[in-house]
Design a protein around this motif. Structure first.
Motif, short mmCIF file in Angstrom:
data_model
loop_
_atom_site.label_atom_id
_atom_site.label_comp_id
_atom_site.label_asym_id
_atom_site.label_seq_id
_atom_site.Cartn_x
_atom_site.Cartn_y
_atom_site.Cartn_z
N GLU A 1 0.85 -1.19 0.00
CA GLU A 1 0.00 0.00 0.00
C GLU A 1 0.88 1.24 0.00
OE1 GLU A 1 -3.40 0.27 2.53
OE2 GLU A 1 -3.65 -1.90 2.72
N GLN A 2 0.52 2.18 -0.83
CA GLN A 2 1.25 3.44 -0.84
C GLN A 2 0.25 4.58 -0.80
OE1 GLN A 2 5.04 3.83 -2.50
NE2 GLN A 2 4.76 2.19 -3.99
N LEU A 3 0.53 5.54 0.04
CA LEU A 3 -0.30 6.73 0.09
C LEU A 3 0.63 7.93 -0.08
CD1 LEU A 3 -3.08 7.52 2.70
CD2 LEU A 3 -1.69 9.25 1.60
N VAL A 4 0.46 8.60 -1.17
CA VAL A 4 1.36 9.70 -1.50
C VAL A 4 0.57 11.00 -1.52
CG1 VAL A 4 2.96 10.60 -3.24
CG2 VAL A 4 2.76 8.12 -2.89
N GLU A 5 1.01 11.96 -0.71
CA GLU A 5 0.32 13.25 -0.66
C GLU A 5 1.23 14.33 -1.23
OE1 GLU A 5 -2.18 14.33 3.05
OE2 GLU A 5 -0.61 12.96 3.72
N LEU A 6 0.74 15.00 -2.27
CA LEU A 6 1.49 16.10 -2.85
C LEU A 6 0.95 17.38 -2.21
CD1 LEU A 6 0.83 14.36 -6.13
CD2 LEU A 6 3.18 15.02 -5.64
N THR A 7 1.69 17.91 -1.25
CA THR A 7 1.16 19.03 -0.46
C THR A 7 1.79 20.37 -0.80
OG1 THR A 7 2.78 18.74 1.32
CG2 THR A 7 0.73 17.47 1.48
N GLY A 8 2.82 20.38 -1.64
CA GLY A 8 3.44 21.65 -2.03
C GLY A 8 3.37 21.81 -3.53
N PRO A 9 3.19 23.05 -4.02
CA PRO A 9 3.07 23.26 -5.46
C PRO A 9 4.27 22.69 -6.22
CG PRO A 9 2.62 25.30 -4.27
CD PRO A 9 3.11 24.31 -3.26
N GLY A 10 3.99 22.13 -7.40
CA GLY A 10 5.06 21.68 -8.28
C GLY A 10 5.74 20.39 -7.86
N ALA A 11 5.17 19.67 -6.91
CA ALA A 11 5.79 18.41 -6.50
C ALA A 11 5.49 17.31 -7.53
CB ALA A 11 5.28 17.98 -5.13
N SER A 12 6.34 16.29 -7.53
CA SER A 12 6.20 15.22 -8.52
C SER A 12 6.40 13.85 -7.86
CB SER A 12 7.24 15.42 -9.63
OG SER A 12 7.39 14.24 -10.39
N ALA A 13 5.46 12.95 -8.11
CA ALA A 13 5.56 11.61 -7.52
C ALA A 13 5.32 10.56 -8.59
CB ALA A 13 4.53 11.44 -6.40
N HIS A 14 6.28 9.65 -8.73
CA HIS A 14 6.12 8.51 -9.64
C HIS A 14 6.17 7.23 -8.81
CE1 HIS A 14 7.45 10.57 -13.62
NE2 HIS A 14 6.73 11.37 -12.87
N VAL A 15 5.14 6.44 -8.92
CA VAL A 15 5.07 5.19 -8.16
C VAL A 15 4.91 4.06 -9.18
CG1 VAL A 15 3.95 4.02 -6.24
CG2 VAL A 15 3.80 6.50 -6.42
N ALA A 16 5.87 3.13 -9.20
CA ALA A 16 5.84 2.10 -10.23
C ALA A 16 6.11 0.73 -9.63
CB ALA A 16 6.89 2.41 -11.31
N GLY A 17 5.68 -0.29 -10.32
CA GLY A 17 5.93 -1.64 -9.84
C GLY A 17 5.84 -2.66 -10.94
N ALA A 18 6.66 -3.71 -10.82
CA ALA A 18 6.59 -4.84 -11.75
C ALA A 18 6.57 -6.09 -10.91
CB ALA A 18 7.81 -4.85 -12.67
N CYS A 19 5.73 -7.04 -11.28
CA CYS A 19 5.78 -8.29 -10.55
C CYS A 19 5.61 -9.46 -11.50
CB CYS A 19 4.73 -8.33 -9.43
SG CYS A 19 3.09 -8.82 -9.95
N VAL A 20 6.21 -10.59 -11.11
CA VAL A 20 6.06 -11.83 -11.85
C VAL A 20 5.67 -12.92 -10.87
CG1 VAL A 20 7.58 -11.30 -13.80
CG2 VAL A 20 8.57 -12.18 -11.70
N GLY A 21 4.61 -13.63 -11.18
CA GLY A 21 4.13 -14.64 -10.25
C GLY A 21 3.75 -15.92 -10.95
N ASP A 22 4.05 -17.03 -10.29
CA ASP A 22 3.81 -18.34 -10.88
C ASP A 22 3.14 -19.20 -9.81
OD1 ASP A 22 3.95 -20.91 -11.91
OD2 ASP A 22 5.88 -20.55 -12.89
N GLY A 23 1.92 -19.63 -10.06
CA GLY A 23 1.28 -20.54 -9.12
C GLY A 23 0.71 -19.85 -7.90
N ASP A 24 1.15 -20.31 -6.72
CA ASP A 24 0.60 -19.81 -5.46
C ASP A 24 1.17 -18.41 -5.18
OD1 ASP A 24 -0.63 -19.59 -3.05
OD2 ASP A 24 0.61 -21.06 -2.00
#
Lengths: 251, 428
Positions: free
Chosen positions: B262-285
């Motif tokens: 879980e990610q909670l990102v708050e941009l509280t100042g003007p001109g802020a920048s947030a990049h949230v990325a993810g990659a996953c690989v899953g096999d079976g369980d």
């Protein structure tokens, strides 16, 4: 080089026969052209030779240098020396042209029991071949065919052909979407590859490509069969009077 | 109200299983107590809860974790080749012996237990504060549990540019370990830091991080969650960005029975920048859940979410992502992408993309797709002599490249790419 005997092909779901007893023999060192009206099965022939899914061969045989082509997977056909220059080259986002070329070249070498090509030698080779086709470093770095113009895509096909050095080259409407200058570049690329131990099958709608790539034999394909074969003059006849005369002649 | 009672009992059982640390300063004790009360009031989640509709919380609720077998290392540690300051945790316990001396220019690093026993005003303003704010609009009980009970972690303050990354390495040595780890990170105005995390940490991990980035500051956050098949993890990152600051986060997940990030990102100042990325690989369980909320609370901010999942043999991927644009956040530029690549018909990708926009001059877009490997591309590659397996792997890596490209330092991205290649090569 390539021997096609009585080839019958239908769509995999059985809905429609497309090739209906096609015979074709392309000897080493020669350039054969196939012309024909829309829907005659030219592109199907190209895809079936390359091993695309979606078709069922119901009768006949295809051999490449004596090897039964139809029982091979597409990658094995490529390793055996077959190459198809696509009418619509496929865009592959996220895979750079360089990685693609090197992976393909080494996969084929590996399949043939040859050593993999080293990075410096590969770079030298690709730069040399790319230069002749007016392909710059940026195009090599970009993802395969992504954002390429029609002409760039076709030149990229010829670059792959030049790098992989296949024995049997099939060009599926490589002239479509090309302006005169791009066509000349592509033709030069093809002509540079002409060799006694290599053969070409050029599928085209128009005679103009054949001004640049001179064929030894021209075949007319109608409704899934070769109905007439002749010299380069046959292409000129088509250009001048269309397929109607030939259709009447063979009817 | 059997339901409410069950939720409270579950919360009480979790609290009983994780006694709060002793010897802390008054303010820390108060924060712990408040978190306890929050958790007891909200209780543990039930599978019917909207927020837990796609992910069964049972494995996280039980007082002690299911055992998780240890993976015998067969490759070099992630990020092992880079110059970095490494801090090591074994089954959730900080190990000074295995760690580098916590000294670096532009940086102050302390242990969580040290900080909570003293009075450090900025830590006081952070610990439990972002987490409690983050309980709205949806409850995050496992984050409250973490505030109430987590005994180990680090407190990092970047005061200027930092010469090399801080790498938090989590080793899993006990099949039954249950780890609660809490980090506090403050990036001062104009300062910058790269924070790496790697490893499975424990049979069950509850990790929570509160991050404050001051005006013009920057935090690059790159993590790889380890390959142990049976491990379970719930992680929270609460991130608050000041004016013109930058947060870039990337997470790679390979294997694991349950992962919820879980990610909670708050941009509280003007001109802020947030990049949230993810990659996953899953096999079976394999069940993997990215739950992301990005709040635009100031004008002219930019945010980007890019999540891609490759699933096979009955694996499940979940994405719940939301962009919330508050009324004052004019000229917001928000983007969200979630994609699932299914390698068979047994796997599933469940996506809930959301936009909630209360300002009128904003640019927000989102896209979510699910599909199989492109057969046309596959034929093109095989027609060039590339074997079908190899061609498929090439396309899978290409699919995952977009989130990987969010990692600012290409060397780190390349390290993770080679891990993915090996993961794919092993699945044949």
């Amino acid at each position: 080089m390539l021997e096609i005997t009585n080839l019958h092909v239908e769509l995999e779901d059985g809905s429609k026969p497309i090739l209906k007893g096609l015979d074709l023999s392309v000897p080493a060192g020669s350039v054969h052209a196939i012309m024909g009206p829309n829907g005659s099965g030219k592109s199907t022939l190209a895809y079936v030779l390359a091993g695309r899914e979606g078709y069922r061969v119901t009768e006949g045989s295809v051999s490449l240098m004596g090897q039964d082509l139809l029982e091979l997977e597409p990658e094995a056909r490529a390793a055996a020396g077959l190459f198809l220059a696509f009418q619509y080259p496929v865009e592959i986002p996220g895979v750079s042209n360089m990685v693609f070329l090197r992976t393909a070249l080494n996969a084929q070498r590996k399949a043939r029991g040859e050593p993999e090509i080293g990075a410096p030698e590969f770079l030298r080779l690709v730069r040399e071949k790319a230069k002749a086709l007016n392909i710059d470093g940026d195009m090599l770095k970009r993802a395969v065919n992504v954002g390429f113009s029609g002409g760039e895509k076709k030149r990229n096909e010829i670059l792959q052909m030049a790098m992989l050095e296949p024995r049997m080259c099939i060009l599926d409407e490589t002239d479509s979407g090309l302006d005169v200058d791009a066509m000349r570049l592509v033709a030069q690329g093809v002509n540079a590859l002409r060799a006694p131990d290599r053969a070409f099958l050029v599928i085209t709608h128009y005679q103009r490509l054949l001004d640049h790539i001179r064929p030894d034999v021209v075949h007319i394909m109608v409704d899934g069969r070769i109905v007439k074969s002749g010299g380069p003059e046959l292409a000129l006849q088509v250009e001048q009077s269309g397929y109607a005369d030939i259709l009447r002649e063979v009817a | 109200m059997a339901e409410a009672a069950r939720r409270q009992e579950g919360a009480a059982a979790l609290l009983a299983a994780h006694p709060a640390p002793a010897g802390e300063a008054g303010w820390a004790r108060e924060a712990r107590e408040a978190a306890r009360a929050r958790l007891l009031a909200m209780g543990v989640p039930a599978p019917r809860d909207e927020y837990w509709r796609f992910t069964d919380p049972a494995g996280l609720i039980r007082p002690s974790p299911q055992d998780a077998a240890l993976l015998t290392p067969d490759e070099k540690p992630v990020f092992g080749d880079f110059d970095r300051l490494q801090l090591v945790f074994v089954d959730g316990v900080f190990s000074p012996e295995l760690s580098d001396p916590p000294e670096m220019t532009g940086l102050v690093i302390q242990r969580l237990d040290e900080v909570l026993a003293t009075d450090i005003h900025w830590a006081r303003d952070l610990f439990g504060q972002l987490e409690s704010r983050g309980q709205e609009p949806v409850a995050r009980p496992f984050a409250a549990l973490n505030t109430a009970c987590a005994a180990t972690g680090v407190v990092i303050r970047a005061t200027g540019p930092t010469p090399k990354p801080v790498s938090l390495r989590y080793l899993h040595r006990s099949t039954s370990s249950d780890a609660l780890i809490r980090h506090l990170v403050r990036v001062d105005p104009g300062a910058s830091l790269t924070l790496m995390e790697s490893g499975p940490a424990a049979a069950r991990l509850n990790l929570c991080m509160e991050v404050e980035i001051g005006a013009g500051g920057r935090l690059d956050h790159v993590r790889a969650q380890g390959r142990d098949h049976e491990r379970q993890a719930i992680t929270h990152a609460f991130v608050r960005l000041g004016q013109g600051s930058v947060y870039k986060s990337f997470t790679l997940t390979m294997n694991g029975r349950l992962t919820r990030n879980e990610q909670l990102v708050e941009l509280t100042g003007p001109g802020a920048s947030a990049h949230v990325a993810g990659a996953c690989v899953g096999d079976g369980d394999f069940h993997h859940d990215d739950t992301v909320l990005v709040i635009h609370d100031a004008p002219g901010c930019e945010s980007r979410q890019v999540f891609k999942k490759v699933l096979r043999n009955g694996a499940t991927g979940v994405f719940q992502g939301k962009i919330l644009v508050r009324p004052d956040a004019q000229n917001t530029d928000g983007y969200q992408l979630s994609q699932g690549l299914m390698l068979d018909e047994d796997s599933q990708f469940l996506a809930k993309p959301e936009l909630e926009i209360h300002a009128d001059d904003v640019k927000c877009s989102h896209g979510s797709t699910v599909g199989g490997v492109d057969e046309t591309a596959l034929f093109y590659l095989t027609s060039r002599g590339i074997a079908r397996n190899e061609a498929e792997n090439l396309l899978i890596l290409a699919f995952l490249d977009e989130p990987l490209a969010e990692i600012a330092d290409e060397r780190y991205a390349e390290d993770l790419r080679t891990r993915l290649q090996r993961w794919l090569a092993r699945r044949r």
